[in-house]
Design an enzyme around this catalytic site. Structure first.
Site, PDB file in Angstrom:
ATOM      1  N   GLU A  13       0.817  -1.213   0.000  1.00  0.00           N
ATOM      2  CA  GLU A  13       0.000   0.000   0.000  1.00  0.00           C
ATOM      3  C   GLU A  13       0.851   1.264   0.000  1.00  0.00           C
ATOM      4  O   GLU A  13       1.837   1.368   0.716  1.00  0.00           O
ATOM      5  CB  GLU A  13      -0.931   0.009   1.216  1.00  0.00           C
ATOM      6  CG  GLU A  13      -1.901  -1.159   1.271  1.00  0.00           C
ATOM      7  CD  GLU A  13      -2.904  -1.185   0.132  1.00  0.00           C
ATOM      8  OE1 GLU A  13      -3.045  -0.152  -0.570  1.00  0.00           O
ATOM      9  OE2 GLU A  13      -3.554  -2.234  -0.056  1.00  0.00           O
TER      10      GLU A  13
ATOM     11  N   CYS B 218      -8.358  -2.000   8.219  1.00  0.00           N
ATOM     12  CA  CYS B 218      -6.993  -2.015   7.673  1.00  0.00           C
ATOM     13  C   CYS B 218      -6.490  -0.596   7.426  1.00  0.00           C
ATOM     14  O   CYS B 218      -5.386  -0.230   7.854  1.00  0.00           O
ATOM     15  CB  CYS B 218      -6.948  -2.822   6.376  1.00  0.00           C
ATOM     16  SG  CYS B 218      -7.030  -4.607   6.584  1.00  0.00           S
TER      17      CYS B 218
ATOM     18  N   ARG C 122     -17.994  -0.913   4.936  1.00  0.00           N
ATOM     19  CA  ARG C 122     -18.976  -1.608   4.098  1.00  0.00           C
ATOM     20  C   ARG C 122     -19.765  -2.625   4.903  1.00  0.00           C
ATOM     21  O   ARG C 122     -20.939  -2.879   4.623  1.00  0.00           O
ATOM     22  CB  ARG C 122     -18.250  -2.298   2.935  1.00  0.00           C
ATOM     23  CG  ARG C 122     -19.134  -3.101   2.001  1.00  0.00           C
ATOM     24  CD  ARG C 122     -18.324  -3.680   0.844  1.00  0.00           C
ATOM     25  NE  ARG C 122     -17.187  -4.468   1.296  1.00  0.00           N
ATOM     26  CZ  ARG C 122     -17.269  -5.762   1.620  1.00  0.00           C
ATOM     27  NH1 ARG C 122     -18.419  -6.406   1.565  1.00  0.00           N
ATOM     28  NH2 ARG C 122     -16.177  -6.410   2.008  1.00  0.00           N
TER      29      ARG C 122
ATOM     30  N   HIS D 156      -1.371  -5.734   1.971  1.00  0.00           N
ATOM     31  CA  HIS D 156      -2.550  -6.597   1.935  1.00  0.00           C
ATOM     32  C   HIS D 156      -2.189  -7.949   1.324  1.00  0.00           C
ATOM     33  O   HIS D 156      -1.435  -8.013   0.345  1.00  0.00           O
ATOM     34  CB  HIS D 156      -3.670  -5.948   1.107  1.00  0.00           C
ATOM     35  CG  HIS D 156      -4.619  -5.148   1.929  1.00  0.00           C
ATOM     36  ND1 HIS D 156      -4.807  -3.798   1.779  1.00  0.00           N
ATOM     37  CD2 HIS D 156      -5.464  -5.523   2.927  1.00  0.00           C
ATOM     38  CE1 HIS D 156      -5.708  -3.362   2.638  1.00  0.00           C
ATOM     39  NE2 HIS D 156      -6.132  -4.395   3.346  1.00  0.00           N
TER      40      HIS D 156
END
Length: 219
Positions: free
Chosen positions: A80, A143, A90, A165
């Protein structure tokens, strides 16, 4: 002795495994180039993840921090680049909380960049046979919250820190509802993250700048 902190998350979303913790705990106690690796599990709970992270940083005082997380649908090691100052869940976390459009740190910067040599890391992983790429988003779930808070807590401290990830484990992909998702066996993920730590140590010891290679996307 150089100290390396690797964090992983507990399972979430009704799953029984999380590759980030399976990898982190497998590396706990590893000695690499004279550096000690310690692993800490973080709760997948917005209200608890940051206190646990802060405690781990205070206890272990690491020189390098590699935070790991699960990203279903990813097919490689996603290194990342940036964490953003927003929580927009979500799904609910493991405590049932689902913050929407809430800052990670009220009044904090809009974003923080990784302080890892992300492009050198991707290039080194690929050269060692592990598919990897630069990712431009860590999402807006726990995260990203941990990634942002990690960079915020360590800003100006000279610690190399960032987030990667990981794909699902095969056991998870086999139980996934809908189309089959990419997965890597735990042994391959463990070997890849160990290689990443080795690369980060070498880069730190040599004091190199990050590689100047394209990590951009077309969309």
């Amino acid at each position: 002795m150089v100290r390396i902190l690797v964090t992983g998350f507990e399972p979430f979303g009704g799953q029984s495994l999380n590759p980030s913790w399976e990898v982190a705990r497998a590396l706990n106690g590893l000695l690499l180039q004279g550096a000690q690796v310690v692993a800490v599990q973080l709760p997948c709970v917005f209200a608890q993840a940051l206190p646990a992270l802060q405690q781990a940083l205070a206890q272990h005082r690491p020189d390098i921090v590699l935070a790991l997380g699960q990203a279903e649908g990813r097919c490689d090691f996603s290194v990342e680049r940036v964490a953003i100052n927003v929580m927009d869940a979500r799904i609910p976390d493991n405590a049932g909380a689902q913050p929407i459009d809430v800052p990670v740190v009220s009044g904090g910067p809009a974003a923080y960049f990784s302080t890892l040599p992300i492009k050198s890391l991707v290039a080194g992983l690929r050269a060692a046979g592990f598919p990897a790429s630069v990712s431009q988003t860590a999402g807006t779930f726990v995260c990203n919250q941990v990634f942002y808070a990690l960079q915020h807590m360590l800003d100006g401290h000279g610690v190399h820190s960032g987030f990667v990830h990981l794909p699902l484990l095969p056991e998870q992909a086999a139980q996934w509802k809908g189309p089959t998702l990419p997965s890597w066996p735990a042994s391959l993920q463990i070997a890849g993250v160990a290689q990443a730590l080795d690369l980060l140590l070498a880069h730190r010891q040599l004091g190199l700048a990050d590689a100047t290679i394209s990590g951009g996307t077309l969309n």
